[in-house]
Motif scaffolding. Structure first.
Motif, mmCIF file in Angstrom:
data_model
loop_
_atom_site.group_PDB
_atom_site.id
_atom_site.type_symbol
_atom_site.label_atom_id
_atom_site.label_comp_id
_atom_site.label_asym_id
_atom_site.label_seq_id
_atom_site.Cartn_x
_atom_site.Cartn_y
_atom_site.Cartn_z
ATOM 1 N N GLN A 362 -68.573 48.507 47.532
ATOM 2 C CA GLN A 362 -69.658 48.500 48.515
ATOM 3 C C GLN A 362 -70.230 47.090 48.640
ATOM 4 O O GLN A 362 -70.602 46.454 47.653
ATOM 5 C CB GLN A 362 -70.764 49.489 48.175
ATOM 6 C CG GLN A 362 -71.756 49.648 49.340
ATOM 7 C CD GLN A 362 -72.643 50.865 49.211
ATOM 8 O OE1 GLN A 362 -73.752 50.777 48.727
ATOM 9 N NE2 GLN A 362 -72.153 52.009 49.671
ATOM 10 N N TRP A 363 -70.287 46.630 49.873
ATOM 11 C CA TRP A 363 -70.883 45.334 50.231
ATOM 12 C C TRP A 363 -71.712 45.580 51.467
ATOM 13 O O TRP A 363 -71.296 46.320 52.371
ATOM 14 C CB TRP A 363 -69.786 44.319 50.517
ATOM 15 C CG TRP A 363 -70.240 42.895 50.685
ATOM 16 C CD1 TRP A 363 -70.198 41.919 49.736
ATOM 17 C CD2 TRP A 363 -70.786 42.277 51.867
ATOM 18 N NE1 TRP A 363 -70.674 40.724 50.234
ATOM 19 C CE2 TRP A 363 -71.052 40.909 51.554
ATOM 20 C CE3 TRP A 363 -71.077 42.727 53.153
ATOM 21 C CZ2 TRP A 363 -71.585 40.016 52.467
ATOM 22 C CZ3 TRP A 363 -71.622 41.842 54.069
ATOM 23 C CH2 TRP A 363 -71.862 40.492 53.730
ATOM 24 N N LEU A 364 -72.874 44.968 51.529
ATOM 25 C CA LEU A 364 -73.716 45.246 52.687
ATOM 26 C C LEU A 364 -74.559 44.044 53.072
ATOM 27 O O LEU A 364 -74.748 43.099 52.298
ATOM 28 C CB LEU A 364 -74.610 46.465 52.427
ATOM 29 C CG LEU A 364 -75.560 46.471 51.234
ATOM 30 C CD1 LEU A 364 -76.813 45.638 51.465
ATOM 31 C CD2 LEU A 364 -75.948 47.904 50.884
ATOM 32 N N GLN A 365 -75.031 44.105 54.289
ATOM 33 C CA GLN A 365 -76.017 43.170 54.809
ATOM 34 C C GLN A 365 -77.155 43.980 55.390
ATOM 35 O O GLN A 365 -76.939 44.804 56.286
ATOM 36 C CB GLN A 365 -75.393 42.292 55.895
ATOM 37 C CG GLN A 365 -76.399 41.431 56.656
ATOM 38 C CD GLN A 365 -75.746 40.536 57.696
ATOM 39 O OE1 GLN A 365 -74.942 39.680 57.362
ATOM 40 N NE2 GLN A 365 -76.084 40.752 58.960
ATOM 41 N N GLY A 366 -78.356 43.766 54.874
ATOM 42 C CA GLY A 366 -79.505 44.487 55.407
ATOM 43 C C GLY A 366 -80.538 44.779 54.349
ATOM 44 O O GLY A 366 -80.477 44.277 53.225
ATOM 45 N N SER A 367 -81.488 45.615 54.708
ATOM 46 C CA SER A 367 -82.594 45.939 53.804
ATOM 47 C C SER A 367 -82.198 47.071 52.873
ATOM 48 O O SER A 367 -81.622 48.068 53.293
ATOM 49 C CB SER A 367 -83.847 46.308 54.606
ATOM 50 O OG SER A 367 -83.581 47.370 55.493
ATOM 51 N N VAL A 368 -82.561 46.908 51.598
ATOM 52 C CA VAL A 368 -82.208 47.882 50.562
ATOM 53 C C VAL A 368 -83.482 48.321 49.852
ATOM 54 O O VAL A 368 -84.306 47.481 49.450
ATOM 55 C CB VAL A 368 -81.219 47.274 49.552
ATOM 56 C CG1 VAL A 368 -80.925 48.256 48.422
ATOM 57 C CG2 VAL A 368 -79.925 46.856 50.250
ATOM 58 N N TYR A 369 -83.656 49.637 49.709
ATOM 59 C CA TYR A 369 -84.832 50.202 49.048
ATOM 60 C C TYR A 369 -84.384 51.213 47.999
ATOM 61 O O TYR A 369 -83.314 51.824 48.114
ATOM 62 C CB TYR A 369 -85.730 50.919 50.057
ATOM 63 C CG TYR A 369 -86.409 50.032 51.070
ATOM 64 C CD1 TYR A 369 -87.718 49.618 50.877
ATOM 65 C CD2 TYR A 369 -85.747 49.640 52.230
ATOM 66 C CE1 TYR A 369 -88.363 48.817 51.811
ATOM 67 C CE2 TYR A 369 -86.377 48.840 53.167
ATOM 68 C CZ TYR A 369 -87.689 48.437 52.962
ATOM 69 O OH TYR A 369 -88.313 47.643 53.890
ATOM 70 N N THR A 370 -85.227 51.414 47.004
ATOM 71 C CA THR A 370 -84.961 52.391 45.949
ATOM 72 C C THR A 370 -86.217 53.188 45.664
ATOM 73 O O THR A 370 -87.305 52.616 45.508
ATOM 74 C CB THR A 370 -84.510 51.692 44.652
ATOM 75 O OG1 THR A 370 -83.362 50.896 44.917
ATOM 76 C CG2 THR A 370 -84.165 52.727 43.575
ATOM 77 N N GLY A 371 -86.070 54.506 45.615
ATOM 78 C CA GLY A 371 -87.149 55.384 45.197
ATOM 79 C C GLY A 371 -88.418 55.202 45.999
ATOM 80 O O GLY A 371 -88.410 55.222 47.232
ATOM 81 N N THR A 372 -89.531 54.987 45.294
ATOM 82 C CA THR A 372 -90.839 54.859 45.946
ATOM 83 C C THR A 372 -91.263 53.401 46.108
ATOM 84 O O THR A 372 -92.407 53.124 46.454
ATOM 85 C CB THR A 372 -91.897 55.615 45.138
ATOM 86 O OG1 THR A 372 -91.939 55.074 43.807
ATOM 87 C CG2 THR A 372 -91.603 57.098 45.083
ATOM 88 N N ASN A 373 -90.342 52.478 45.856
ATOM 89 C CA ASN A 373 -90.652 51.053 45.980
ATOM 90 C C ASN A 373 -90.659 50.655 47.453
ATOM 91 O O ASN A 373 -89.640 50.781 48.144
ATOM 92 C CB ASN A 373 -89.626 50.231 45.213
ATOM 93 C CG ASN A 373 -90.004 48.758 45.117
ATOM 94 O OD1 ASN A 373 -90.822 48.266 45.903
ATOM 95 N ND2 ASN A 373 -89.405 48.060 44.168
#
Length: 773
Positions: A362-373
């Motif tokens: 997996q490789w990506l460009q963009g915004s990444v979020y986890t859980g409640t952060n």
């Protein structure tokens, strides 16, 4: 040919019969494999024509182009004959002053042959264009061809107007063809298809042939906008561009492009999924228009999964370089490079991911979020791969199933419901005869629903192990008082009894209600794949349409915009229920509570409580599906597990918050209803509750109106406060490519806002590339 490959896959599936099934009373053995003789025509060509359009007396639904004078000899110009077959009967299009109608469906059949044309074939609204599935016919461009494309689904008029409104360009199906542009000069910029379409559209078993010359201008498909949609099982050889695409959302499955200069060009999008793509011998694999400013409407989210690039210079070419700033996002997921020079690079050859021969987890460009952060995190790099349950995969890739077309089957292996006594006339109660037909023929005959509207006053069960195929979305309509009580909901069509297993296939069908029907569960899905098989209990090109068409009593005359007739215009309790013990492969399914009357155009106000509820423990594959305009929730994944959702699309009701949910329904805990709603009073697009292994590869969740007013809320993203909610009791929930329109907060967790639209805004929509629990 494409047909041969698909037939081999289907034959393997069909041969694996679940012997535990209870067969119909006329059956001595299960259906098994096809018995068509070598050289026999496709079964549809030999099947007697009995289909009707119940509210269009004397109208012919199925037509054979040869009956209109087409020769298919490769020499005769067949354009006029084919377009006569397309238009006969005063069909819905610009010449008749019509831009949408359920009254003139058509199945236009092409026997095997080569059909030369000199101007476009016009694909009218509500058309199934189908070729011989055993030996697909060729649509051959004359060397003098003039027009935008060989097949045109939305013609342009002088001045730039078009026949149809692109976002409402529903109901098209194209399958079993070779489209050949090679007689054209290489300087010609003609397209194979002009495919500007919306929901309830599909392409399958298509091959496009173009010049292999490096200077060719030929293009396989041109799509400039719309709101789709699904296409798959396509092979493209040659051309300047294989697919030239632009649309709000789409799912593309199992496409091979060989020897094109650019395999796939995406000009703009909100969210697209491409999976099981193979690109060979192309200078550019994907070219993504990533724009130059945050607010330029270019590509939103592009998800490229289970894809192979071989002998490609640049696998993913972006139009701009974005090492630090976010303007457009994409994901590579389980992508294989073989002889690739650059993995990801812009047009100036700034390389973001190297090529070579390797697998990119997996490789990506963009915004990444986890859980409640809530912190915005722009990422342009390799990231942790998605954990994928094995039950969703075959050979390490997500399951992929071509639509059943029964190419090897003889016409004697089918039964027609009208030949057996069903009326399908939109007025007769066909309940008893349909129950009898399933009781007699389930499991040993393919049950063909001739075009028509089959009214049923109590639950119809399609037994596990049954194959059902319709004709231009043959319709089963629930009606009468049995379906009217929301306090005691009843199923219109049940697919399999509780705990049943078997290869069960439903294609080209439409399920609906006649109002009022506040207690109708339109489809309940119980069947599970047999042990050791995957994706063989499914539905393809099937629609659940609630109201908005002739015969439903839920049109402008009864339910005009803003009338809020809560009793008469309550149209369904629930569109689709995937029960706990079920599995399902559902491709191109659209659950649409009508926001306008397709037989009259005006906006209408009708009420359907819920769109899709899944409590299934899996495996479930939802491939290119949509659920729109339901009161409480569009997709409700509750106490469920092991789901692959390949682009889901929702739209909130236009009339909310007047009334606000749950009105006119009540919250019902037995159906896992949400208990709170977004302000100012709107349905959820997506709810995930107490579930695990829910993999969402693309979600377009939209809210365009506030009590029918759009202009003041879309741009500031204030039509509703929130549209997606996931609880912390859920585990391994992954969303790749979450795009919202008109919504302040892209994602809530435990009903608390986590992701705001503002830092993720890319033109009209806000896009998050990855969120995980």
């Amino acid at each position: 040919m494409v047909c041969t490959r698909l037939a081999a896959v289907l034959l393997a599936v069909l041969s694996a019969v679940d012997v535990s099934l209870a067969l119909g009373t006329t059956c001595s053995t299960p259906l098994g494999g096809g018995t068509a003789a070598a050289g026999a025509p496709y079964w549809l060509q030999s099947l007697a024509q009995r289909g009707t359009s119940p509210f269009n007396s004397g109208y012919q639904v199925r037509r054979n182009v040869k009956d209109f004078g087409a020769k298919g000899d490769g020499n005769t110009d067949d354009t006029a004959a084919i377009n006569a077959a397309m238009s006969a009967g005063g069909r819905c299009g610009f010449p008749t002053g019509c831009d949408q109608s359920s009254l003139s469906p058509a199945v236009v059949y092409f026997p095997s042959g080569s059909y030369k044309i000199s101007t476009p074939i016009i694909l009218y609204w509500y058309t199934v264009m189908i070729g011989d599935g055993r030996n697909p016919p060729t649509i051959l461009a004359a060397s003098s061809f003039s027009g935008i494309a060989l097949i045109d689904a939305d013609p342009y008029l002088a001045g730039g107007a078009q026949w149809y409104v692109n976002q409402n360009n529903f109901y098209r199906s194209l399958r079993n063809f070779v489209v050949d542009l090679t007689p054209l000069p290489i300087s010609s910029g003609v397209n194979g298809l002009h495919w500007q379409v919306s929901q309830a559209t599909s392409i399958s078993n298509l091959r496009i042939e173009m010049s292999r010359d490096a200077s060719t201008n030929q293009v396989g498909m041109y799509m400039e906008n719309g709101s789709g949609g699904y296409m798959g099982d396509i092979t493209i050889n040659g051309g300047k561009t294989g697919l030239n695409l632009g649309n709000q959302q789409f799912t593309v499955r199992n496409v091979t492009v060989n020897n094109a200069q650019t395999a796939i060009l995406v000009n703009w999008s909100w969210v697209w999924l491409f999976y099981r793509i193979v690109i060979n011998n192309c200078p550019v694999g994907f070219r993504l228009n990533t724009g130059s400013t945050t607010f330029a409407q270019t590509t939103g989210a592009s998800i490229i999964a289970d894809t192979t690039f071989s002998n490609v210079v640049t696998a993913i070419q972006t139009t701009t370089n974005q090492p630090f700033t976010y303007a457009s996002g994409f994901v590579l997921d389980n992508v294989v490079f073989s002889g690739v020079t650059n993995g990801v690079a812009d047009q100036s050859n700034n390389v973001a991911l190297s090529g070579g021969s390797k697998t990119v987890a997996q490789w990506l460009q963009g915004s990444v979020y986890t859980g409640t952060n809530s912190a915005f995190n722009y990422t342009r790099n390799t990231v942790a791969a998605v954990t994928k349950p094995s039950v969703l995969l075959e050979g390490g890739r997500f399951v992929s199933r071509p639509r059943p077309q029964y190419e090897t089957y003889d016409v004697s292996q089918f039964v027609s419901v009208k030949a057996l006594g069903a009326k399908g006339d939109g007025s007769t109660d066909d309940t008893a005869i349909l129950k009898s037909i399933f009781s007699q023929y389930a499991g040993c005959k393919i049950i063909f629903f001739d075009a028509g509207i089959y009214k049923v006053s109590s639950t119809i069960t399609i037994p596990a192990g049954t194959q059902v195929i319709g004709e231009a979305w043959s319709t089963i309509m629930g009606f009468r008082s049995n379906f009217s009580n929301s306090a005691s909901p009843q199923v219109v069509v049940r697919v399999g009894d509780a705990g049943s297993t078997g290869r069960t296939e439903i294609t080209d069908m439409l399920f609906t209600t006649q109002g009022p029907a506040a207690g109708a569960i339109v489809v309940e899905w119980n069947v599970h794949d047999p042990s050791g098989q995957q994706g063989v209990a499914g539905a393809w090109d099937t629609v659940i349409r609630i109201g908005g068409a002739r015969g439903t009593n839920l049109q402008n005359a009864q339910c005009a915009k803003g009338s809020n007739n809560l009793s008469a215009c309550s149209a369904a309790f629930l569109g689709l229920h995937l029960t706990r013990q079920s599995s399902a492969y559902l491709e191109g399914l659209w659950v649409w509570t009508a926001d306008h009357d397709i037989d009259g155009d005006p906006q209408i106000t009708i009420f359907s409580g819920r769109g899709i509820l899944s409590e299934s423990q899996g495996p479930v594959w939802l491939v290119g599906t949509g659920s729109e305009h339901n009161v409480l929730v569009q997709y409700n994944i509750a106490n469920a597990a092991n789901h692959f959702l390949g682009v889901i699309q929702t739209e909130s009701p236009s009339w909310q918050p007047v009334p606000a949910p749950p009105a006119p329904f009540s919250i019902n805990a037995a159906y896992q209803d949400p208990t709170s709603f977004s302000t100012p009073g709107n349905a959820w697009g997506l709810q995930v509750k107490n579930s695990s292994n829910i993999l969402i590869y693309g979600a377009g969740l939209y809210s365009f109106f506030n009590n029918y007013v759009a202009d003041t809320c879309v741009s500031p993203a204030t039509c509703q406060n929130a549209i997606a909610n996931i609880d912390t009791a859920s585990s391994n929930v992954v969303i790749l490519g979450l795009s919202t329109v008109g919504v302040t907060n892209v994602l809530n967790v435990n009903n608390n806002a986590v992701i705001n639209q503002s830092p993720n805004r890319v033109g009209t929509q806000a896009t998050v590339i990855k969120w995980t629990t």
